[in-house]
Design an enzyme around this catalytic site. Structure first.
Site, PDB file in Angstrom:
ATOM      1  N   ASP A   1      -1.209  -5.171  -9.051  1.00 55.41           N
ATOM      2  CA  ASP A   1       0.645  -4.886  -8.185  1.00 55.41           C
ATOM      3  C   ASP A   1       1.628  -3.570  -8.758  1.00 55.41           C
ATOM      4  OD1 ASP A   1       1.317  -4.832  -5.503  1.00 55.41           O
ATOM      5  OD2 ASP A   1       2.927  -6.246  -6.127  1.00 55.41           O
TER       6      ASP A   1
ATOM      7  N   SER B   1       4.743  -4.124  -0.836  1.00 55.64           N
ATOM      8  CA  SER B   1       3.453  -4.152  -1.096  1.00 55.64           C
ATOM      9  C   SER B   1       3.760  -5.130   0.275  1.00 55.64           C
ATOM     10  CB  SER B   1       2.948  -5.192  -2.245  1.00 55.64           C
ATOM     11  OG  SER B   1       3.239  -4.312  -3.311  1.00 55.64           O
TER      12      SER B   1
ATOM     13  N   GLN C   1      -4.319  -2.984  -1.017  1.00 57.52           N
ATOM     14  CA  GLN C   1      -3.426  -3.051  -0.400  1.00 57.52           C
ATOM     15  C   GLN C   1      -2.705  -2.350   0.603  1.00 57.52           C
ATOM     16  OE1 GLN C   1       0.470  -2.572  -2.997  1.00 57.52           O
ATOM     17  NE2 GLN C   1      -0.687  -4.690  -3.396  1.00 57.52           N
TER      18      GLN C   1
END
Length: 294
Positions: free
Chosen positions: A207, A231, A281
Site C-alpha cells: 500500500d 486508498s 487498487q
C-alpha cells in the site's frame, strides 16, 4: 533488526480478546490517520489466526471505509464464512468508535499440484544494490530542511529502492512523469520461517506506492496544498511462496484515472523473475478546487 521493524512486528502481534475477536494498536506517532497497509496487514493476521496452518493465503479483497484513528486501538472481528476441504474463507471487519473502518474477505487454500505457467516477464531494471535508498533520494528533494532531515534519519521497517522518479522529483521535472513506478523492497532482517508473516508483510508494503503511481502519472506529489489522496479498495493474489526478507521488485502502473479516482496495479517478482504476487487498487485523488469543496 532495526527499531522500526521491531515495532512493526509488535504491531502485527495482535491481542486476542475473545474467540475470533482481536485488538491491534498503531505506532505512537503524530499522524492524522492510520496507514492503510497497517490495517490490511493486521486484518490478515486476525484472519490467519483462525485458520489451520496447512492453508496458505491465496487472495484478499478489501475496502477502506473510514480513516483510522491512530489514538485508539482497532478491533478486528473475524467471521468464519466457510471451512471446506480445500478452501477456507474468512471475513474481517475492523471497528473503531463503534463503526466499521475497513472490511476484508480472505481465502486460504491447501497446497495442491496443478497446471502451471507464467506469461508475464519481470521488467529489466537495475539491481537494488545499485540504487540509492529512499532516504538518500529524499535528502536531495528536501535540501536543508531540518524537520525533514530529522524525519529521514529515523529507521524505516522497509528498505525501498526506487527505479523511477519519486513523485516530488517528477513534480519539479515534467520529463520524469510516468504511469509506471518500479520499486525494489525488502525487510532488512532475518525473519522467522512463517509463511503467513511473509504474506502479511507483503500486504503491508503493497500500500506504500500504489497511490504514488497514480500521482506520478500527473506530476503530482504528497504534501502539496492542492492534492489529497487515499486508498479506496485493495485486492491481492498470492501465487507462490516467497520471503519478504529477500528483495522483491514491485512493478506498478496506472492504466487509468478520472472522476477523482485512479486505478493502479502491481506485480511482485523475485530477483530470479518469478511472479509471486499480483495487486490492484483503486484510490481517490482530489486536486485543487475538489479539495476546497470537500
Amino acid at each position: 533488526m532495526n527499531s522500526a521493524l521491531k515495532e512493526l512486528l509488535g504491531l502485527l502481534d495482535l491481542e486476542q480478546i475473545e474467540l475470533d475477536i482481536f485488538r491491534g494498536r498503531s505506532p505512537e506517532e503524530r499522524i492524522q490517520r492510520v496507514f492503510g497497509g497497517q490495517v490490511a496487514a493486521q486484518a490478515l493476521v486476525a484472519a490467519g489466526r483462525t485458520v489451520p496452518s496447512d492453508r496458505m493465503v491465496h487472495s484478499l479483497h478489501a475496502y477502506f471505509i473510514r480513516p483510522g484513528d491512530p489514538a485508539i486501538p482497532i478491533v478486528y472481528n473475524v467471521e468464519r464464512i466457510r471451512d471446506g476441504r480445500s478452501f477456507t474463507t474468512r471475513r474481517v471487519v475492523a471497528v473503531q468508535h463503534g463503526k466499521a473502518i475497513f472490511t476484508m474477505s480472505v481465502s486460504f487454500h491447501i497446497l495442491e499440484e496443478g497446471v502451471s505457467h507464467q506469461a508475464v516477464t519481470m521488467p529489466r531494471v537495475p539491481a537494488p544494490e545499485t540504487l540509492p535508498t529512499f532516504q538518500e533520494r529524499m535528502v536531495n528533494v528536501v535540501g536543508d530542511d531540518p524537520a525533514w532531515r530529522d524525519h529521514l534519519s529515523r529507521p524505516r521497517p522497509v528498505d525501498a529502492r526506487y527505479v523511477n522518479a519519486l513523485t516530488w522529483e517528477a513534480q519539479k521535472d515534467p520529463s520524469l512523469i510516468s504511469a509506471e513506478n518500479h520499486v525494489w523492497f525488502r525487510y532488512d532482517a532475518d525473519l522467522p520461517d512463517d509463511p503467513l508473516l511473509h504474506v502479511v508483510l507483503a500486504a503491508y508494503a503493497s500500500d506504500f506506492t500504489l497511490v504514488d503511481t497514480v500521482l506520478l502519472a500527473h506530476g503530482l506529489a504528497w504534501g502539496s496544498s492542492n492534492v489529497r489522496g487515499a486508498s479506496l479498495d485493495h485486492a491481492m493474489w498470492f501465487h507462490r511462496p516467497f520471503r519478504a526478507d529477500d528483495w522483491l521488485l514491485y512493478a506498478q502502473e496506472s492504466p487509468w484515472s478520472g472522476g477523482a479516482r485512479g486505478l493502479a496495479r502491481g506485480e511482485m517478482f523475485t530477483p530470479s523473475g518469478d511472479l509471486v504476487v499480483s495487486v490492484v487498487q483503486e484510490c481517490m485523488i482530489r486536486v485543487s478546487e475538489d479539495v476546497m469543496k470537500s
